[in-house]
Design an enzyme around this catalytic site. Sequence first.
Site, PDB file in Angstrom:
ATOM      1  N   TYR A  49      43.206  20.619 -38.384  1.00  0.00           N
ATOM      2  CA  TYR A  49      43.912  19.334 -38.465  1.00  0.00           C
ATOM      3  C   TYR A  49      43.236  18.419 -39.490  1.00  0.00           C
ATOM      4  CZ  TYR A  49      46.174  20.566 -34.000  1.00  0.00           C
ATOM      5  OH  TYR A  49      46.883  21.173 -32.993  1.00  0.00           O
ATOM      6  N   SER A  87      53.566  18.990 -28.111  1.00  0.00           N
ATOM      7  CA  SER A  87      54.861  18.416 -28.523  1.00  0.00           C
ATOM      8  C   SER A  87      55.785  18.200 -27.333  1.00  0.00           C
ATOM      9  CB  SER A  87      55.544  19.313 -29.564  1.00  0.00           C
ATOM     10  OG  SER A  87      54.805  19.358 -30.756  1.00  0.00           O
ATOM     11  N   PRO A  88      55.290  17.572 -26.249  1.00  0.00           N
ATOM     12  CA  PRO A  88      56.127  17.365 -25.061  1.00  0.00           C
ATOM     13  C   PRO A  88      57.254  16.361 -25.279  1.00  0.00           C
ATOM     14  CG  PRO A  88      54.092  16.136 -24.846  1.00  0.00           C
ATOM     15  CD  PRO A  88      53.947  16.976 -26.083  1.00  0.00           C
ATOM     16  N   GLY A 145      59.174  16.564 -27.958  1.00  0.00           N
ATOM     17  CA  GLY A 145      60.024  17.177 -28.979  1.00  0.00           C
ATOM     18  C   GLY A 145      59.641  16.769 -30.383  1.00  0.00           C
ATOM     19  N   ARG A 146      58.314  16.760 -30.649  1.00  0.00           N
ATOM     20  CA  ARG A 146      57.784  16.340 -31.954  1.00  0.00           C
ATOM     21  C   ARG A 146      58.246  14.933 -32.315  1.00  0.00           C
ATOM     22  NH1 ARG A 146      55.731  21.135 -34.544  1.00  0.00           N
ATOM     23  NH2 ARG A 146      56.309  22.971 -33.314  1.00  0.00           N
ATOM     24  N   GLY A 147      58.304  14.088 -31.296  1.00  0.00           N
ATOM     25  CA  GLY A 147      58.667  12.688 -31.501  1.00  0.00           C
ATOM     26  C   GLY A 147      60.138  12.379 -31.303  1.00  0.00           C
ATOM     27  N   PHE A 172      62.121  12.624 -28.698  1.00  0.00           N
ATOM     28  CA  PHE A 172      62.433  11.881 -27.477  1.00  0.00           C
ATOM     29  C   PHE A 172      61.856  10.469 -27.487  1.00  0.00           C
ATOM     30  CE2 PHE A 172      62.655  16.391 -26.019  1.00  0.00           C
ATOM     31  CZ  PHE A 172      64.032  16.417 -25.848  1.00  0.00           C
ATOM     32  N   GLY A 185      62.565   8.791 -30.301  1.00  0.00           N
ATOM     33  CA  GLY A 185      63.475   8.191 -31.265  1.00  0.00           C
ATOM     34  C   GLY A 185      63.256   8.588 -32.703  1.00  0.00           C
TER      35      GLY A 185
END
Length: 289
Positions: free
Chosen positions: A65, A213-214, A216-218, A220, A222
Site C-alpha cells: 500500500y 471493502s464492506p 462496496g469500495r465506497g 454504499f 455514495g
Amino acid sequence: MEEKPQVHVPRVKLGSQGLEVSRLGFGCGGLSGIYNKPLSHEVGCSIIKETFNRGITLFDTSDVYGVDHDNEIMVGKALKQLPRDKIQLATKFGCFMLDGVSIGVKGSPEYVRKCCEASLKRLDVDYIDLYYQHRVDTSVSIEDTMGELKKLVEEGKIKYIGLSEASADTIRRAHAVHPITAVQMEYSLWTREIEDDIIPLCRELGIGIVAYSPLGRGFFAGKAVVESLPSESILAMHPRFSGENLEKNKLLYTRLETLAAKYGCTTPQLALAWLLHQGDDIVPIPGIY
C-alpha cells in the site's frame, strides 16, 4: 498519558486461536491513495488515532500500500501515539509492484521472511499480530509458504497467520500445516460469492473472516452516485463504476437509501449492519474511499 478508547465497540474472537479484536476494524490502505489522493502522514496518523478513540483496535495495512511502502510507515508512526498492547496490527506480504501498475505475486519461504523483517522495521514494532499472505503464489506450494510462516510464529515475530483471497482448497491445505486465524476476502451486499464455499469452510475449521471493502469500495457511501470519483481513483477503471453500470448503480443506491431512511440510519450504516448480522465471526474493515 495513555490514550483510552472513548466509545465502546464490542469485542469478538477472530478465529479460534485466541485473537480478540474490535467488532469493526479499519482498513488503512486508502490513507496512502488507491481510491483518492494520498494523505500526509500527519493527517493519516490523526485519523488512525481518532479511529482508535472511537473504539476500533484492529488496523489493517500491507507492504504494497502506497509508494515505497508508505502505508506501513504511516501506520508505524501512528502506533507510536497509541498503546501498542491495545492494538491488533495486521499487515500482509506477497504482492509487489512490477512496473508501477501491474502486481506480481511471490510466496517463497525466503521472500516470506524477507518481507516480514522489512515490515517489522517499517512499522517499528517487535511483532505483528496478524500476518497475511496477500495473494497466493500458485508457483509455490502453500505448504512451503506456511512452513516459513509457522517458523515466524515460533520466533515470536508474528502471532497469528492469515490468508487473503485464497481458494477453499488452499485454505484447507494451509490450515493443516498451521492453524489459520483469519481469511480476508471482499464481502459486502453486492459481493457475496464467498457465501458458497469460503464461509462454510472457515466455520468448519474455526477460522475468522475479515471482510474488506464492506461498503462496496465506497459505493454504499455514495461514491460515484452522490459524489464523483476522484481522478486519481483506481475505481474509475473498475467495471462496476463505469459505463452503463453507473445508471444501474444509481437505482440500486436509491433503493438502499430509501431503506436506510426507513430504519433511521445512513446507507453506510445499513450496509455495515447487514454485514455484521451475518455472524460474529465476520469482522468488516471499512476505510477511506
